[in-house]
Design an enzyme around this catalytic site. Structure first.
Site, PDB file in Angstrom:
ATOM      1  N   SER A  14       0.923  -1.117  -0.044  1.00 55.77           N
ATOM      2  CA  SER A  14      -0.042  -0.239   0.105  1.00 55.77           C
ATOM      3  C   SER A  14       0.750   1.385  -0.005  1.00 55.77           C
ATOM      4  CB  SER A  14      -0.803   0.000   1.303  1.00 55.77           C
ATOM      5  OG  SER A  14      -1.637   1.309   1.414  1.00 55.77           O
ATOM      6  N   ASP A  35       4.712  -7.411   3.439  1.00 57.46           N
ATOM      7  CA  ASP A  35       3.628  -6.888   3.980  1.00 57.46           C
ATOM      8  C   ASP A  35       2.773  -7.920   5.024  1.00 57.46           C
ATOM      9  OD1 ASP A  35       1.326  -5.048   4.805  1.00 57.46           O
ATOM     10  OD2 ASP A  35       1.879  -3.789   3.187  1.00 57.46           O
ATOM     11  N   ASP A  58       5.526  -9.785   9.272  1.00 59.05           N
ATOM     12  CA  ASP A  58       5.152  -8.706  10.316  1.00 59.05           C
ATOM     13  C   ASP A  58       6.439  -8.225  10.653  1.00 59.05           C
ATOM     14  OD1 ASP A  58       4.877  -7.639  12.629  1.00 59.05           O
ATOM     15  OD2 ASP A  58       3.356  -8.623  13.319  1.00 59.05           O
ATOM     16  N   VAL A  59       6.571  -7.075  10.523  1.00 59.71           N
ATOM     17  CA  VAL A  59       7.937  -6.392  10.472  1.00 59.71           C
ATOM     18  C   VAL A  59       8.540  -6.482  12.225  1.00 59.71           C
ATOM     19  CG1 VAL A  59       7.962  -4.704   8.427  1.00 59.71           C
ATOM     20  CG2 VAL A  59       7.064  -3.913  10.943  1.00 59.71           C
ATOM     21  N   SER A 149       8.791  10.800   9.605  1.00 63.67           N
ATOM     22  CA  SER A 149       7.768  11.772   9.225  1.00 63.67           C
ATOM     23  C   SER A 149       7.984  12.985   9.861  1.00 63.67           C
ATOM     24  CB  SER A 149       6.321  11.199  10.000  1.00 63.67           C
ATOM     25  OG  SER A 149       5.415  12.182   9.889  1.00 63.67           O
ATOM     26  N   TYR A 162       2.755   8.309  17.690  1.00 59.84           N
ATOM     27  CA  TYR A 162       3.265   8.534  16.529  1.00 59.84           C
ATOM     28  C   TYR A 162       4.603   9.175  16.379  1.00 59.84           C
ATOM     29  CZ  TYR A 162       3.191   8.822  11.388  1.00 59.84           C
ATOM     30  OH  TYR A 162       3.519   8.748  10.008  1.00 59.84           O
ATOM     31  N   LYS A 166       8.482   7.892  15.168  1.00 60.63           N
ATOM     32  CA  LYS A 166       9.069   8.593  14.268  1.00 60.63           C
ATOM     33  C   LYS A 166      10.311   9.169  14.738  1.00 60.63           C
ATOM     34  CE  LYS A 166       6.341   6.930  11.218  1.00 60.63           C
ATOM     35  NZ  LYS A 166       6.731   5.900  10.122  1.00 60.63           N
ATOM     36  N   PHE A 195       1.283  12.956   2.460  1.00 64.37           N
ATOM     37  CA  PHE A 195       1.338  12.179   0.833  1.00 64.37           C
ATOM     38  C   PHE A 195      -0.163  11.620   0.831  1.00 64.37           C
ATOM     39  CE2 PHE A 195       5.403  11.895  -0.969  1.00 64.37           C
ATOM     40  CZ  PHE A 195       5.899  12.748  -0.255  1.00 64.37           C
ATOM     41  N   THR A 197      -1.941   8.698   0.402  1.00 62.83           N
ATOM     42  CA  THR A 197      -1.903   7.306   0.601  1.00 62.83           C
ATOM     43  C   THR A 197      -3.303   6.955   1.202  1.00 62.83           C
ATOM     44  OG1 THR A 197      -0.898   7.112   2.700  1.00 62.83           O
ATOM     45  CG2 THR A 197       0.406   7.478   0.654  1.00 62.83           C
TER      46      THR A 197
HETATM   47  N1  LIG Z   1       0.964   9.104   4.183  1.00 63.38           N
HETATM   48  C1  LIG Z   1       1.421   9.988   4.716  1.00 63.38           C
HETATM   49  O1  LIG Z   1       1.133  11.296   4.567  1.00 63.38           O
HETATM   50  C2  LIG Z   1       2.851   9.798   5.553  1.00 63.38           C
HETATM   51  C3  LIG Z   1       3.153   8.576   5.967  1.00 63.38           C
HETATM   52  N2  LIG Z   1       4.357   8.645   6.700  1.00 63.38           N
HETATM   53  C4  LIG Z   1       4.908   7.208   6.885  1.00 63.38           C
HETATM   54  O2  LIG Z   1       5.055   6.367   5.588  1.00 63.38           O
HETATM   55  C5  LIG Z   1       4.992   4.836   5.839  1.00 63.38           C
HETATM   56  C6  LIG Z   1       3.937   4.620   4.678  1.00 63.38           C
HETATM   57  O3  LIG Z   1       2.838   5.112   4.829  1.00 63.38           O
HETATM   58  P1  LIG Z   1       1.695   5.061   3.827  1.00 63.38           P
HETATM   59  O4  LIG Z   1       2.007   4.314   2.776  1.00 63.38           O
HETATM   60  O5  LIG Z   1       0.861   6.441   4.046  1.00 63.38           O
HETATM   61  O6  LIG Z   1       0.431   4.128   4.788  1.00 63.38           O
HETATM   62  P2  LIG Z   1      -0.412   2.901   4.341  1.00 63.38           P
HETATM   63  O7  LIG Z   1      -1.279   2.601   5.447  1.00 63.38           O
HETATM   64  O8  LIG Z   1      -0.847   3.012   2.824  1.00 63.38           O
HETATM   65  O9  LIG Z   1       0.732   1.688   4.038  1.00 63.38           O
HETATM   66  C7  LIG Z   1       1.536   0.991   5.420  1.00 63.38           C
HETATM   67  C8  LIG Z   1       1.746  -0.308   5.183  1.00 63.38           C
HETATM   68  O10 LIG Z   1       2.287  -1.021   6.033  1.00 63.38           O
HETATM   69  C9  LIG Z   1       1.537  -2.166   6.361  1.00 63.38           C
HETATM   70  N3  LIG Z   1       1.926  -2.586   7.638  1.00 63.38           N
HETATM   71  C10 LIG Z   1       1.417  -2.129   8.950  1.00 63.38           C
HETATM   72  N4  LIG Z   1       1.852  -2.728   9.871  1.00 63.38           N
HETATM   73  C11 LIG Z   1       2.692  -3.578   9.601  1.00 63.38           C
HETATM   74  C12 LIG Z   1       3.461  -4.391   9.952  1.00 63.38           C
HETATM   75  N5  LIG Z   1       3.567  -5.060  11.396  1.00 63.38           N
HETATM   76  N6  LIG Z   1       4.386  -5.422   9.443  1.00 63.38           N
HETATM   77  C13 LIG Z   1       4.323  -5.226   8.151  1.00 63.38           C
HETATM   78  N7  LIG Z   1       3.844  -4.361   7.515  1.00 63.38           N
HETATM   79  C14 LIG Z   1       2.888  -3.627   8.088  1.00 63.38           C
HETATM   80  C15 LIG Z   1       0.298  -2.008   6.052  1.00 63.38           C
HETATM   81  O11 LIG Z   1      -0.406  -3.099   5.895  1.00 63.38           O
HETATM   82  C16 LIG Z   1       0.156  -1.161   4.953  1.00 63.38           C
HETATM   83  O12 LIG Z   1       0.113  -1.978   3.767  1.00 63.38           O
HETATM   84  C17 LIG Z   1       4.570   4.709   7.234  1.00 63.38           C
HETATM   85  O13 LIG Z   1       5.644   4.442   7.973  1.00 63.38           O
HETATM   86  C18 LIG Z   1       4.052   6.113   7.754  1.00 63.38           C
HETATM   87  O14 LIG Z   1       4.012   6.391   9.075  1.00 63.38           O
HETATM   88  C19 LIG Z   1       5.053   9.496   7.137  1.00 63.38           C
HETATM   89  C20 LIG Z   1       4.672  10.731   7.032  1.00 63.38           C
HETATM   90  C21 LIG Z   1       3.507  11.115   6.054  1.00 63.38           C
HETATM   91  C1  LIG Z   2      -0.077  10.488   8.433  1.00 66.46           C
HETATM   92  C2  LIG Z   2      -0.175  11.422   9.784  1.00 66.46           C
HETATM   93  C3  LIG Z   2       0.098  10.460  11.240  1.00 66.46           C
HETATM   94  C4  LIG Z   2      -1.280   9.639  11.357  1.00 66.46           C
HETATM   95  O1  LIG Z   2      -0.984   8.510  11.544  1.00 66.46           O
HETATM   96  C5  LIG Z   2      -2.366  10.015  11.320  1.00 66.46           C
HETATM   97  C6  LIG Z   2      -2.764  11.080  10.146  1.00 66.46           C
HETATM   98  C7  LIG Z   2      -4.048  11.864  10.370  1.00 66.46           C
HETATM   99  C8  LIG Z   2      -5.198  10.888  10.323  1.00 66.46           C
HETATM  100  C9  LIG Z   2      -5.028  10.030  11.453  1.00 66.46           C
HETATM  101  C10 LIG Z   2      -6.194   9.546  12.019  1.00 66.46           C
HETATM  102  C11 LIG Z   2      -6.224   8.430  13.055  1.00 66.46           C
HETATM  103  O2  LIG Z   2      -6.861   8.086  13.739  1.00 66.46           O
HETATM  104  C12 LIG Z   2      -4.676   7.610  12.957  1.00 66.46           C
HETATM  105  C13 LIG Z   2      -3.588   8.340  12.693  1.00 66.46           C
HETATM  106  C14 LIG Z   2      -3.865   9.270  11.416  1.00 66.46           C
HETATM  107  C15 LIG Z   2      -3.710   7.949  10.248  1.00 66.46           C
HETATM  108  C16 LIG Z   2      -1.786  12.135  10.153  1.00 66.46           C
HETATM  109  C17 LIG Z   2      -1.531  13.104   8.962  1.00 66.46           C
HETATM  110  C18 LIG Z   2      -0.229  13.513   9.122  1.00 66.46           C
HETATM  111  C19 LIG Z   2       0.725  12.651   9.866  1.00 66.46           C
HETATM  112  C20 LIG Z   2       2.027  12.301   9.359  1.00 66.46           C
HETATM  113  O3  LIG Z   2       2.511  11.240   9.392  1.00 66.46           O
HETATM  114  C21 LIG Z   2       2.595  13.631   8.728  1.00 66.46           C
HETATM  115  O4  LIG Z   2       3.738  13.542   8.569  1.00 66.46           O
END
Ligand SMILES: NC(=O)C1=CN([C@@H]2O[C@H](COP(=O)(O)OP(=O)(O)OC[C@H]3O[C@@H](n4cnc5c(N)ncnc54)[C@H](O)[C@@H]3O)[C@@H](O)[C@H]2O)C=CC1
Ligand SMILES: C[C@]12CC(=O)[C@H]3[C@@H](CCC4=CC(=O)CC[C@@]43C)[C@@H]1CC[C@@H]2C(=O)C=O
Length: 255
Positions: A14, A35, A58-59, A149, A162, A166, A195, A197
């Site tokens: 994802s 994943d 599972d990481v 993050s 969170y 990070k 981002f 996602t």
């Molecule tokens: N989307 C955003 O705006 C931001 C995301 N991030 C970080 O980027 C990374 C990727 O996030 P996204 O792609 O947005 O999220 P996402 O939810 O689309 O993907 C995360 C993936 O990690 C997998 N995952 C969760 N727990 C796991 C485990 N124990 N073992 C293996 N896989 C596991 C999930 O199944 C999922 O496929 C995360 O570390 C998130 O904290 C950081 C800043 C902003």
């Molecule tokens: C992605 C980010 C951190 C999070 O995990 C939250 C997200 C806003 C919506 C959310 C609601 C929840 O109940 C669970 C957590 C989360 C998915 C946050 C927006 C920005 C955060 C980030 O990582 C920015 O860099």
């Protein structure tokens, strides 16, 4: 170009990880998609074809990650880059004074287990395999890329767990770079802003639009391919090491 390189990307069923795995294959590399068993990793690997393999992982599990690395070596013969994208978030205040309810310790622990301990678990095991590569002309054997993050620096209300998880990834980057330097293995951490996602797609469109407008320029959510492009830069630039790179359009998150 990632031609001939073998990557292992966690959380790659994802979002940011998925875009990274896609880029590996498009740019001529091979990839192990790690994943959770419940994820869509298997379908995704089939779509990518013979240069991709899905390993339910599972990481936080030593056994799962070791198995993924064994499969990587058996199928592709080596590992050049380990990319940590697996991550989860929760949104709870430290203490909810309206309900007289403290943050659940289990929730705090779970986020740290997946985001921080999971990242370190993958690094410590993956570098054992990367370290078996012959060094290139620059003495390099391979690269680790982590995902922190911007919440590591400006965490918002409800993000104590969170942000702590990070911040720990930011904190481990330099000492690990120093630990691995003698073996010619680099480590770089990317700190993404906002981002587009599934993590953010769960939010109402109004909130997403508001969040996007808080980014100075470009005032839009980042595209997962832009993250993947940065991963490729981290892998290709031999001087990037021990550093954390914000990828956020100058965003500084408000409380
Ligand atoms: N989307 C955003 O705006 C931001 C995301 N991030 C970080 O980027 C990374 C990727 O996030 P996204 O792609 O947005 O999220 P996402 O939810 O689309 O993907 C995360 C993936 O990690 C997998 N995952 C969760 N727990 C796991 C485990 N124990 N073992 C293996 N896989 C596991 C999930 O199944 C999922 O496929 C995360 O570390 C998130 O904290 C950081 C800043 C902003
Ligand atoms: C992605 C980010 C951190 C999070 O995990 C939250 C997200 C806003 C919506 C959310 C609601 C929840 O109940 C669970 C957590 C989360 C998915 C946050 C927006 C920005 C955060 C980030 O990582 C920015 O860099």
């Amino acid at each position: 170009m990632l031609k001939g390189l073998v990557g292992l990307v966690t959380g790659s069923a994802s979002g940011l990880g998925r875009a990274t795995a896609e880029r590996f294959v498009k740019e001529g590399g091979k990839v192990v998609i790690c994943d959770l068993p419940t994820s869509k990793g298997s379908e995704f690997a089939s779509q990518l074809g013979e240069n991709a393999v899905f390993v339910p992982t599972d990481v936080t599990s030593e056994k799962d990650v070791s198995e993924a690395l064994n499969i990587c070596k058996d199928k592709f013969g080596r590992l050049d880059a380990a990319v940590n994208c697996a991550g989860i978030g929760v949104a709870f205040k430290t203490y909810n004074f309206n309900k007289s309810l403290p943050h659940k310790l289990d929730d705090f622990t779970k986020v740290l287990m997946v985001n921080t301990v999971g990242t370190f678990n993958v690094i410590r095991l993956a570098v054992g395999v990367i370290g078996q590569n012959e060094p290139n002309e620059d003495g390099q054997r391979g690269v680790v890329v982590n995902t922190a993050s911007v919440a590591a620096y400006d965490g918002q209300i409800g993000q104590a767990a969170y942000s702590a998880s990070k911040g720990a990834i930011v904190g481990m980057t330099l000492p690990i770079a120093r630990d691995l330097a003698s073996q010619g293995i680099r480590i770089v951490t990317i700190a993404p802003g906002l981002f587009d996602t599934p993590l953010l797609q769960s939010l109402p469109e109004k909130v997403r639009h508001f969040l996007a407008k808080t980014i100075p320029f470009p005032s839009r959510l980042g595209k997962p391919e832009e993250y993947a492009q940065m991963v490729e830069c981290c892998i290709r630039n031999p001087l990037l090491n021990g550093e954390v790179i914000r990828l956020d359009g100058a965003l500084r998150m408000m409380a």
